[in-house]
Scaffold this motif. Sequence first.
Motif, PDB file in Angstrom:
ATOM      1  N   THR A 182     -35.991  18.812   1.807  1.00  0.00           N
ATOM      2  CA  THR A 182     -35.680  19.691   0.682  1.00  0.00           C
ATOM      3  C   THR A 182     -36.546  20.940   0.743  1.00  0.00           C
ATOM      4  O   THR A 182     -37.777  20.859   0.721  1.00  0.00           O
ATOM      5  CB  THR A 182     -35.903  18.965  -0.647  1.00  0.00           C
ATOM      6  N   LEU A 183     -35.911  22.119   0.808  1.00  0.00           N
ATOM      7  CA  LEU A 183     -36.631  23.384   0.856  1.00  0.00           C
ATOM      8  C   LEU A 183     -36.818  23.971  -0.536  1.00  0.00           C
ATOM      9  O   LEU A 183     -37.876  24.525  -0.853  1.00  0.00           O
ATOM     10  CB  LEU A 183     -35.885  24.381   1.744  1.00  0.00           C
ATOM     11  N   ILE A 196     -27.920  23.390   3.877  1.00  0.00           N
ATOM     12  CA  ILE A 196     -26.751  23.134   3.037  1.00  0.00           C
ATOM     13  C   ILE A 196     -27.238  22.943   1.606  1.00  0.00           C
ATOM     14  O   ILE A 196     -28.405  22.662   1.357  1.00  0.00           O
ATOM     15  CB  ILE A 196     -25.958  21.884   3.479  1.00  0.00           C
ATOM     16  N   VAL A 197     -26.305  23.094   0.673  1.00  0.00           N
ATOM     17  CA  VAL A 197     -26.602  22.855  -0.736  1.00  0.00           C
ATOM     18  C   VAL A 197     -26.005  21.508  -1.116  1.00  0.00           C
ATOM     19  O   VAL A 197     -24.831  21.251  -0.871  1.00  0.00           O
ATOM     20  CB  VAL A 197     -26.018  23.964  -1.625  1.00  0.00           C
ATOM     21  N   GLN A 249     -30.151  21.003  -4.640  1.00  0.00           N
ATOM     22  CA  GLN A 249     -31.187  21.234  -3.643  1.00  0.00           C
ATOM     23  C   GLN A 249     -30.652  22.014  -2.447  1.00  0.00           C
ATOM     24  O   GLN A 249     -29.484  21.885  -2.076  1.00  0.00           O
ATOM     25  CB  GLN A 249     -31.771  19.897  -3.152  1.00  0.00           C
ATOM     26  N   LEU A 250     -31.523  22.816  -1.869  1.00  0.00           N
ATOM     27  CA  LEU A 250     -31.273  23.469  -0.597  1.00  0.00           C
ATOM     28  C   LEU A 250     -31.961  22.617   0.458  1.00  0.00           C
ATOM     29  O   LEU A 250     -33.177  22.425   0.426  1.00  0.00           O
ATOM     30  CB  LEU A 250     -31.838  24.888  -0.597  1.00  0.00           C
ATOM     31  N   VAL A 251     -31.187  22.083   1.390  1.00  0.00           N
ATOM     32  CA  VAL A 251     -31.665  21.044   2.303  1.00  0.00           C
ATOM     33  C   VAL A 251     -31.476  21.473   3.753  1.00  0.00           C
ATOM     34  O   VAL A 251     -30.461  22.081   4.098  1.00  0.00           O
ATOM     35  CB  VAL A 251     -30.899  19.722   2.037  1.00  0.00           C
ATOM     36  N   LYS A 252     -32.442  21.170   4.597  1.00  0.00           N
ATOM     37  CA  LYS A 252     -32.305  21.418   6.033  1.00  0.00           C
ATOM     38  C   LYS A 252     -31.295  20.449   6.629  1.00  0.00           C
ATOM     39  O   LYS A 252     -31.374  19.236   6.404  1.00  0.00           O
ATOM     40  CB  LYS A 252     -33.658  21.248   6.739  1.00  0.00           C
ATOM     41  N   ALA A 294     -32.204  32.031   0.943  1.00  0.00           N
ATOM     42  CA  ALA A 294     -31.749  30.958   1.827  1.00  0.00           C
ATOM     43  C   ALA A 294     -31.375  31.513   3.190  1.00  0.00           C
ATOM     44  O   ALA A 294     -30.801  32.602   3.285  1.00  0.00           O
ATOM     45  CB  ALA A 294     -30.548  30.248   1.219  1.00  0.00           C
ATOM     46  N   PRO A 295     -31.698  30.814   4.270  1.00  0.00           N
ATOM     47  CA  PRO A 295     -31.361  31.307   5.616  1.00  0.00           C
ATOM     48  C   PRO A 295     -29.856  31.383   5.821  1.00  0.00           C
ATOM     49  O   PRO A 295     -29.087  30.650   5.202  1.00  0.00           O
ATOM     50  CB  PRO A 295     -31.999  30.271   6.540  1.00  0.00           C
ATOM     51  N   SER A 296     -29.445  32.283   6.689  1.00  0.00           N
ATOM     52  CA  SER A 296     -28.010  32.507   6.941  1.00  0.00           C
ATOM     53  C   SER A 296     -27.596  32.014   8.318  1.00  0.00           C
ATOM     54  O   SER A 296     -26.599  32.464   8.867  1.00  0.00           O
ATOM     55  CB  SER A 296     -27.680  33.993   6.816  1.00  0.00           C
TER      56      SER A 296
END
Length: 637
Positions: free
Chosen positions: A601-602, A583-584, A592-595, A576-578
Amino acid sequence: MKKLFNLLFILLVVQASSFAQAAPEQLKKNCAICQQGLDLLKANMYKYPSKPSEGADGKMPWTAVWTEFTQTNLPACKALGTYVNTNSDAKAVGDIKASYVEFNVQKWEDYFESYAGIVTHGSRIPRYCPGLHRSQYDCLEASRRMMQISIPGLEKMISLLTSVDEANPAMVQLLYSGSEGRRNFQSEIDAGDRINLEVIFVDWSDQTVAAGNESFDALWKDITSDGALSSSFERMGVDVDVTLHKTWKRMPKTFAEYFPTGRGWNWQEYVEDGVALLPNKAYTPNSICVVVPNKGVEGFTAPSGAHGTSFNGLNRLISLSPDVYNEHYTTLMHEIGHSYGSGELYPATTPYLHEVAGYDVMGDVVYATGFLGYHRFRYGWIDNSAMRLLNKKGSYKIDLKKISQPESGKNMVVIPDATNMQKLWIIEIGQDVVSREQFKAGKGEKMNSEGDRLIVYTVQSPELSGKRAIRIVPRVGFDQDQGSKKWLDDASYVAGQTFSDQAAPFSFSVDAKSPGGFQLTVTVKEDIPLVVFPKDHQSSNGEFKLVAQSDGNLVIKRSSDNAYVWDVKTKLFTDAPSDHSTIVVLKEGNIQLVKTSDGTTLKEEVTGAPANAMLTVSDEGTLQVTDAANKVWWSSK
């Protein structure tokens, strides 16, 4: 036991119905309970020649049916009517009222108390049928009217109301991050309904107070505009407790040491030494130390400011500049806003005032008198019951009320941005904007009185280059005539005017001025998806806590020492990008990991949980996905 249960249930339903805006969950429950009652009536409807006290052809006795319906189901049906009558702006309610013609009624109460009303006829059957009328026509006709008018009409109403939470979602959320996002209560004042100001007056050995300058009440009167500070907070539902320490306190270092010529000022020492002048006792978490300088001090190079500190439970200090004696009370209110965690709203670029137009003290301490609605929501002074969230395509009739009267109805319309999940559009009624010099002179003159105008503004994170997080969206643009009534007219809306902006996901017309507000028609251009941000959650044994951090990560920490136990980004979404761009969230039952920009949804961890599931933390410190019945669908263990 069943009677006791029914009584308790009725009390719960009646209590729920006392709220003008029922929560969607309660609304659905009332729909289900009312429908169960209608099914009971239909299955056992009285028909001649069976007696109401006897069962026939597999039917329950009507007396038993009617007792069950009135005790268990009727309160829920009435709660639905309360919702219909107090939420005229809801699209589903508009559809319900349009269906009245189909069933030949004038209002929802007619389904119960009218020529075809369920209560009208259902209560008469045990008393008059059969055998007490000259013929049984009246009793048979009562059954027919209920079966063909009232019951079908109510069933259509129920079918429309079950979709209210989809058309009109109930929960408005803060921005996830940024200067106007989730608050950090470890470094900020919890903005409850009371604030305590511990006020100390200071001088220095090389800048002493002139003899006789000891009227502390008069000095505080100048700083707070003769009590206007307390009055403004009271209009926002907050009481201000002020403790004036009525003696001049000598700072331990000289003025020259705190304010060396040409070298700024040593604010860390100033804050540390200033707070130490307070009495050595325990202070409440809502306390702020206010350090007031000698009125005649010369060479004071620091502006008024809010600072973090630590002294016997007190963690904020406001240092005032001598200019505060000649300013509006909102100078101090502005610094209190910083203590609540709000950032500057002064324009990042000129011209001055073109960000919030004098409607919020974080952007203006000359004309403003309080905080915008979003700030009041962020501080906890108003809740979701005062706001209307629109994210479904359609037109909505809304009776908007003054922001100072959160108990009167809807005070804010909130519309998420269609392309940026970290941006909100807000419509509310502009509060008082004063004419500073006349107001200071005691004339009380205003350039805008609350209720005169509507305003539109956006709240956004991250902030755009050269812009602040909150900005007014003007009606016709801005000019250089700052603070004038013309300028306010250009930035706001009155009855008969419309809002249309290509960048906005909605338009609206101001249909009319109403008592305490305005009547609007808001048209949302398209469906806007919502993402539910996770909330902090503690395990039942209190040993662990689930924390949604401002960097977008979801972590479990040990409550005792705040140490990390587990986090989603390094354990589940390892790459996941830092850069705070994701956001989760829990979306449709899956993690989900979301932009943050657009909600894309990524990555996804499929849990198989229902859509209404929740993220929780177990007593063992594991992340869980649980449903309303506390069934665990997924665990990080």
